[in-house]
Design a protein around this motif. Sequence first.
Motif, mmCIF file in Angstrom:
data_model
loop_
_atom_site.group_PDB
_atom_site.id
_atom_site.type_symbol
_atom_site.label_atom_id
_atom_site.label_comp_id
_atom_site.label_asym_id
_atom_site.label_seq_id
_atom_site.Cartn_x
_atom_site.Cartn_y
_atom_site.Cartn_z
ATOM 1 N N PRO A 155 0.836 -1.208 0.000
ATOM 2 C CA PRO A 155 0.000 0.000 0.000
ATOM 3 C C PRO A 155 0.868 1.255 0.000
ATOM 4 O O PRO A 155 1.919 1.306 0.637
ATOM 5 C CB PRO A 155 -0.785 -0.132 1.315
ATOM 6 C CG PRO A 155 -0.829 -1.612 1.574
ATOM 7 C CD PRO A 155 0.495 -2.125 1.101
ATOM 8 N N GLY A 156 0.431 2.245 -0.757
ATOM 9 C CA GLY A 156 1.230 3.466 -0.867
ATOM 10 C C GLY A 156 2.315 3.371 -1.909
ATOM 11 O O GLY A 156 3.226 4.192 -1.925
ATOM 12 N N GLY A 157 2.212 2.397 -2.810
ATOM 13 C CA GLY A 157 3.256 2.177 -3.809
ATOM 14 C C GLY A 157 3.234 3.146 -4.966
ATOM 15 O O GLY A 157 4.085 3.047 -5.851
ATOM 16 N N GLY A 158 2.285 4.064 -4.982
ATOM 17 C CA GLY A 158 2.267 5.066 -6.048
ATOM 18 C C GLY A 158 1.222 4.789 -7.109
ATOM 19 O O GLY A 158 0.594 3.719 -7.139
ATOM 20 N N PRO A 159 1.024 5.738 -8.024
ATOM 21 C CA PRO A 159 -0.073 5.637 -8.990
ATOM 22 C C PRO A 159 0.060 4.494 -9.991
ATOM 23 O O PRO A 159 -0.946 3.900 -10.371
ATOM 24 C CB PRO A 159 -0.051 6.999 -9.683
ATOM 25 C CG PRO A 159 1.333 7.526 -9.480
ATOM 26 C CD PRO A 159 1.751 7.023 -8.139
ATOM 27 N N LEU A 160 1.275 4.186 -10.433
ATOM 28 C CA LEU A 160 1.398 3.093 -11.400
ATOM 29 C C LEU A 160 1.088 1.751 -10.752
ATOM 30 O O LEU A 160 0.421 0.902 -11.352
ATOM 31 C CB LEU A 160 2.801 3.077 -12.006
ATOM 32 C CG LEU A 160 3.111 4.173 -13.028
ATOM 33 C CD1 LEU A 160 4.407 3.853 -13.759
ATOM 34 C CD2 LEU A 160 1.977 4.351 -14.019
ATOM 35 N N ALA A 161 1.558 1.566 -9.534
ATOM 36 C CA ALA A 161 1.237 0.323 -8.815
ATOM 37 C C ALA A 161 -0.262 0.229 -8.564
ATOM 38 O O ALA A 161 -0.866 -0.852 -8.671
ATOM 39 C CB ALA A 161 2.011 0.272 -7.502
ATOM 40 N N ALA A 162 -0.891 1.367 -8.240
ATOM 41 C CA ALA A 162 -2.326 1.367 -7.989
ATOM 42 C C ALA A 162 -3.099 1.082 -9.275
ATOM 43 O O ALA A 162 -4.071 0.307 -9.279
ATOM 44 C CB ALA A 162 -2.747 2.714 -7.411
ATOM 45 N N ALA A 170 3.451 -3.889 -17.686
ATOM 46 C CA ALA A 170 4.229 -5.127 -17.583
ATOM 47 C C ALA A 170 5.681 -4.881 -17.972
ATOM 48 O O ALA A 170 6.618 -5.402 -17.332
ATOM 49 C CB ALA A 170 3.601 -6.204 -18.471
ATOM 50 N N ARG A 171 5.883 -4.078 -19.011
ATOM 51 C CA ARG A 171 7.252 -3.761 -19.437
ATOM 52 C C ARG A 171 7.998 -2.982 -18.353
ATOM 53 O O ARG A 171 9.157 -3.290 -18.025
ATOM 54 C CB ARG A 171 7.211 -2.954 -20.732
ATOM 55 C CG ARG A 171 8.588 -2.560 -21.260
ATOM 56 C CD ARG A 171 8.477 -1.694 -22.500
ATOM 57 N NE ARG A 171 7.802 -0.431 -22.229
ATOM 58 C CZ ARG A 171 8.377 0.627 -21.650
ATOM 59 N NH1 ARG A 171 9.664 0.574 -21.280
ATOM 60 N NH2 ARG A 171 7.701 1.736 -21.437
ATOM 61 N N LEU A 172 7.337 -1.977 -17.794
ATOM 62 C CA LEU A 172 7.977 -1.164 -16.753
ATOM 63 C C LEU A 172 8.284 -1.998 -15.508
ATOM 64 O O LEU A 172 9.343 -1.834 -14.882
ATOM 65 C CB LEU A 172 7.072 0.014 -16.388
ATOM 66 C CG LEU A 172 6.964 1.127 -17.435
ATOM 67 C CD1 LEU A 172 5.830 2.077 -17.089
ATOM 68 C CD2 LEU A 172 8.291 1.894 -17.522
ATOM 69 N N ALA A 173 7.378 -2.903 -15.162
ATOM 70 C CA ALA A 173 7.616 -3.741 -13.985
ATOM 71 C C ALA A 173 8.837 -4.633 -14.190
ATOM 72 O O ALA A 173 9.618 -4.859 -13.251
ATOM 73 C CB ALA A 173 6.380 -4.588 -13.697
ATOM 74 N N THR A 174 9.018 -5.110 -15.412
ATOM 75 C CA THR A 174 10.191 -5.939 -15.701
ATOM 76 C C THR A 174 11.471 -5.107 -15.667
ATOM 77 O O THR A 174 12.481 -5.526 -15.077
ATOM 78 C CB THR A 174 10.034 -6.597 -17.081
ATOM 79 O OG1 THR A 174 8.869 -7.424 -17.087
ATOM 80 C CG2 THR A 174 11.248 -7.434 -17.421
ATOM 81 N N GLU A 175 11.415 -3.922 -16.261
ATOM 82 C CA GLU A 175 12.612 -3.082 -16.320
ATOM 83 C C GLU A 175 13.029 -2.550 -14.955
ATOM 84 O O GLU A 175 14.237 -2.366 -14.697
ATOM 85 C CB GLU A 175 12.365 -1.895 -17.258
ATOM 86 C CG GLU A 175 12.255 -2.281 -18.722
ATOM 87 C CD GLU A 175 11.995 -1.067 -19.603
ATOM 88 O OE1 GLU A 175 11.898 0.065 -19.063
ATOM 89 O OE2 GLU A 175 11.889 -1.247 -20.840
ATOM 90 N N GLY A 217 9.501 -4.011 -10.583
ATOM 91 C CA GLY A 217 8.286 -3.592 -9.887
ATOM 92 C C GLY A 217 7.895 -2.186 -10.281
ATOM 93 O O GLY A 217 8.619 -1.481 -10.987
ATOM 94 N N LEU A 218 6.725 -1.761 -9.795
ATOM 95 C CA LEU A 218 6.171 -0.456 -10.156
ATOM 96 C C LEU A 218 6.185 0.539 -9.003
ATOM 97 O O LEU A 218 5.845 1.715 -9.202
ATOM 98 C CB LEU A 218 4.725 -0.627 -10.659
ATOM 99 C CG LEU A 218 4.553 -1.489 -11.914
ATOM 100 C CD1 LEU A 218 3.065 -1.773 -12.158
ATOM 101 C CD2 LEU A 218 5.161 -0.789 -13.128
ATOM 102 N N THR A 219 6.580 0.083 -7.827
ATOM 103 C CA THR A 219 6.525 0.949 -6.653
ATOM 104 C C THR A 219 7.349 2.210 -6.847
ATOM 105 O O THR A 219 8.533 2.151 -7.230
ATOM 106 C CB THR A 219 7.012 0.192 -5.408
ATOM 107 O OG1 THR A 219 6.146 -0.929 -5.184
ATOM 108 C CG2 THR A 219 6.994 1.085 -4.171
ATOM 109 N N GLY A 220 6.701 3.363 -6.612
ATOM 110 C CA GLY A 220 7.398 4.636 -6.660
ATOM 111 C C GLY A 220 7.573 5.240 -8.029
ATOM 112 O O GLY A 220 8.054 6.375 -8.148
ATOM 113 N N LEU A 221 7.197 4.533 -9.094
ATOM 114 C CA LEU A 221 7.363 5.091 -10.435
ATOM 115 C C LEU A 221 6.285 6.135 -10.721
ATOM 116 O O LEU A 221 5.113 5.934 -10.389
ATOM 117 C CB LEU A 221 7.282 3.987 -11.490
ATOM 118 C CG LEU A 221 8.401 2.932 -11.478
ATOM 119 C CD1 LEU A 221 8.170 1.937 -12.607
ATOM 120 C CD2 LEU A 221 9.766 3.597 -11.604
#
Length: 311
Positions: free
Chosen positions: A78-85, A154-159, A162-166
Amino acid sequence: MTAYEAPGGPGTEAFDAIVLAGGAARRLGGADKPGVRVGGRALLDRVLTACAGAGTTVVVASPRPTARPVLWAREEPPGGGPLAALDAGLRHTTAPYVVVLSADLPFLDEETVRRLLDALRAADADGVLVTDSDGRDQPLVAAYRAEAPRRELARLATEHDGLTGLPLRRLTAALRLTRITDPVASFDCDTWDDIAAARARIREHGHVLDEWITAAKDELGIDLDVDTAELLDLARDAAHSVARPAAPLTTFLVGYAAAKAGGGSEAVTEAARKAAALALRWADEDRTDAEPGATKPGSGTDAPGTAPDAG
């Protein structure tokens, strides 16, 4: 809920909605921003009304009472940012189009959602977003072809492991986007000054009645198009033809009669028509009695059941 249907035919533009409502609201001192009330309704409920045509509405936040049914999701952590949400919300959607919204848009309405979807259908683009009065992109007032953000997330999570904070711009920079301008719908509430401005605007003469009717319908759980002019005309006729207190009492009775008749706009129209006709008949009787030479029943020589005055 009824899925949005574009002019192209039933179901051709079915969409889901994702509302991001889990921010920290630091500029509001950590207040529960989605629950802040503007025009008597929580900001989150106002946004949910705007996307009422969605097949599925996902709210990414901790569950809370809402005026409309929703699915709840939460990013990890929780609180991982807009992309994670956004990624967490997309996992619960299946429609080919997805409307993505923040939970702090007091003036967003169904017409703006419709404009976004119509523009997306007509464009060779991955998404359509709103720009504000300064021309800035608002990626959380937008509609996307669902496969496009799924692919890029999916691409961003691989690069990035994860998506937290992006930030959101990592997504929007990778998408082909077009834009529409709507300074009113894009107005968001980040500060208490914004909240005060929104509350003041809603109470302006040109907005207050529609805002009140919408708030009352949400509060009472009524999903019905109301012909405001028709009911105001009825209230006016009752007040002028009978007495001032007759206006609210008559409109209440119209609502009750419409409910007994099965509800719906046609039932309201028919009940209002009957009540308005009664008010006019009531007024006509009074005018007839007031004409020179007219005799009110029971008050003179022509009164039925009485003998002429022998003098």
